[in-house]
Scaffold this active site. Structure first.
Site, short mmCIF file in Angstrom:
data_model
loop_
_atom_site.label_atom_id
_atom_site.label_comp_id
_atom_site.label_asym_id
_atom_site.label_seq_id
_atom_site.Cartn_x
_atom_site.Cartn_y
_atom_site.Cartn_z
N ILE A 15 -0.75 -0.19 13.36
CA ILE A 15 -0.46 0.22 11.95
C ILE A 15 0.63 1.12 12.11
O ILE A 15 0.75 2.24 12.79
CB ILE A 15 -1.53 0.82 11.45
N ASN A 75 0.94 -1.33 0.03
CA ASN A 75 0.04 -0.06 -0.13
C ASN A 75 1.07 1.37 0.09
O ASN A 75 1.57 1.61 0.79
CB ASN A 75 -0.95 -0.04 1.20
N LEU A 76 0.92 1.90 -0.83
CA LEU A 76 1.46 3.20 -1.37
C LEU A 76 1.42 4.38 -0.61
O LEU A 76 1.93 5.37 -0.55
CB LEU A 76 1.72 3.40 -2.74
N LYS A 77 -0.26 4.41 0.09
CA LYS A 77 -0.70 5.23 0.72
C LYS A 77 -0.33 6.51 -0.08
O LYS A 77 -0.68 6.65 -1.39
CB LYS A 77 -0.26 5.29 2.22
N GLU A 102 -5.85 -5.92 10.45
CA GLU A 102 -4.83 -4.92 10.56
C GLU A 102 -5.48 -4.15 11.94
O GLU A 102 -6.22 -3.20 11.62
CB GLU A 102 -4.78 -3.82 9.59
N HIS A 129 -10.00 0.17 4.90
CA HIS A 129 -8.83 0.37 5.84
C HIS A 129 -9.22 1.31 6.79
O HIS A 129 -9.86 2.23 6.86
CB HIS A 129 -7.72 1.05 4.79
N GLY A 159 2.67 -3.51 11.52
CA GLY A 159 3.83 -3.83 11.97
C GLY A 159 4.73 -4.95 11.30
O GLY A 159 5.82 -5.09 11.88
N ALA A 169 3.08 -1.48 4.20
CA ALA A 169 2.96 -0.02 3.60
C ALA A 169 4.46 0.62 4.08
O ALA A 169 5.48 0.47 3.19
CB ALA A 169 1.97 0.89 4.10
N SER A 170 4.52 1.41 5.14
CA SER A 170 5.68 2.29 5.50
C SER A 170 6.88 1.28 5.39
O SER A 170 7.93 1.80 5.18
CB SER A 170 5.46 2.88 6.89
#
Length: 216
Positions: free
Chosen positions: A142, A7-9, A137, A89, A175, A196-197
């Site tokens: 997150i 997920n590039l958000k 999630e 989400h 996480g 994601a991150s």
């Protein structure tokens, strides 16, 4: 085959002018994972022209073409070449009736839905609607450094049991930062990850992603 969704958000590193440069870092992998990327809505048209990967939207609406200001019609996604979307989400939560309507339309149009849930009760509620993926999630984990597979393994097992015997694949997010987090999640019955991150904001996104999906 397992699934890894990135997920590039709306992270600056992978959005807008940086989207194409970010995607050029990656190549399709031959292994146990199918890679899917989820760009920002503003980058979906560029994504649709990139033939290397499968792309999912970060949100989609059941409303059709027409007088629906600000909506993201599923029909429009399909015409663009986008075949799936994340839904509900924790950063874009929806009412349950909206989710149900979207799942029903997606089923009719063969549009893939990755339905995010925050707990086992929520997962159980949507079982009868048979989402393609259910992504667990918990909101409090997150973007953090504690993996859900470590903090709440019993809930992963519960959700896997809820969807046992269905066509729904359980994904784990929140996480997930290391290959051990992934192996632990799969050991609990998950069929993949939603990250994601840990990838997008990494100093070396390709290395970080590969470290997650190179199962041994």
């Amino acid at each position: 085959m397992y699934t890894a969704i990135v997920n590039l958000k709306t992270y600056r590193e992978a959005t807008g002018a940086n989207f194409t440069r970010f995607m050029e870092k990656f190549e399709p992998v031959q292994g146990k994972f199918e890679l899917i990327f989820s760009p920002s809505l503003l980058d979906l048209e560029k994504a649709a022209k990139c033939g290397k990967f499968r792309f999912f939207a970060q949100h989609v609406d059941a409303e059709p073409y027409g007088a629906y200001t600000g909506h993201v019609p599923m029909d429009m996604m399909i015409d663009l070449g986008i075949t799936g979307s994340i839904l509900n989400h924790s950063e874009r939560r929806l009412p349950r009736d909206t989710i149900i309507n979207t799942l029903k339309k997606a089923s009719k149009l063969d549009f893939t839905i990755v339905l995010c849930v925050e707990n086992a009760e929520e997962a159980k509620y949507f079982r009868e609607y048979e989402p393609d993926f259910i992504a667990y999630e918990p909101r409090d984990l997150i973007g953090g450094d504690v993996s859900v597979s470590t903090a709440k393994p019993e809930i992963i097992e519960d959700i896997v049991k809820i969807y046992e015997g269905t066509g729904t694949s359980v994904l784990v997010g929140a996480g997930i930062k290391t290959g051990e987090d992934v192996r632990r999640s799969i050991g609990l019955g998950a069929r993949g990850i939603l990250v994601a991150s840990g990838v997008v904001k990494s100093a070396d996104p390709t290395k970080s992603l590969n470290s997650l999906i190179e199962l041994k």
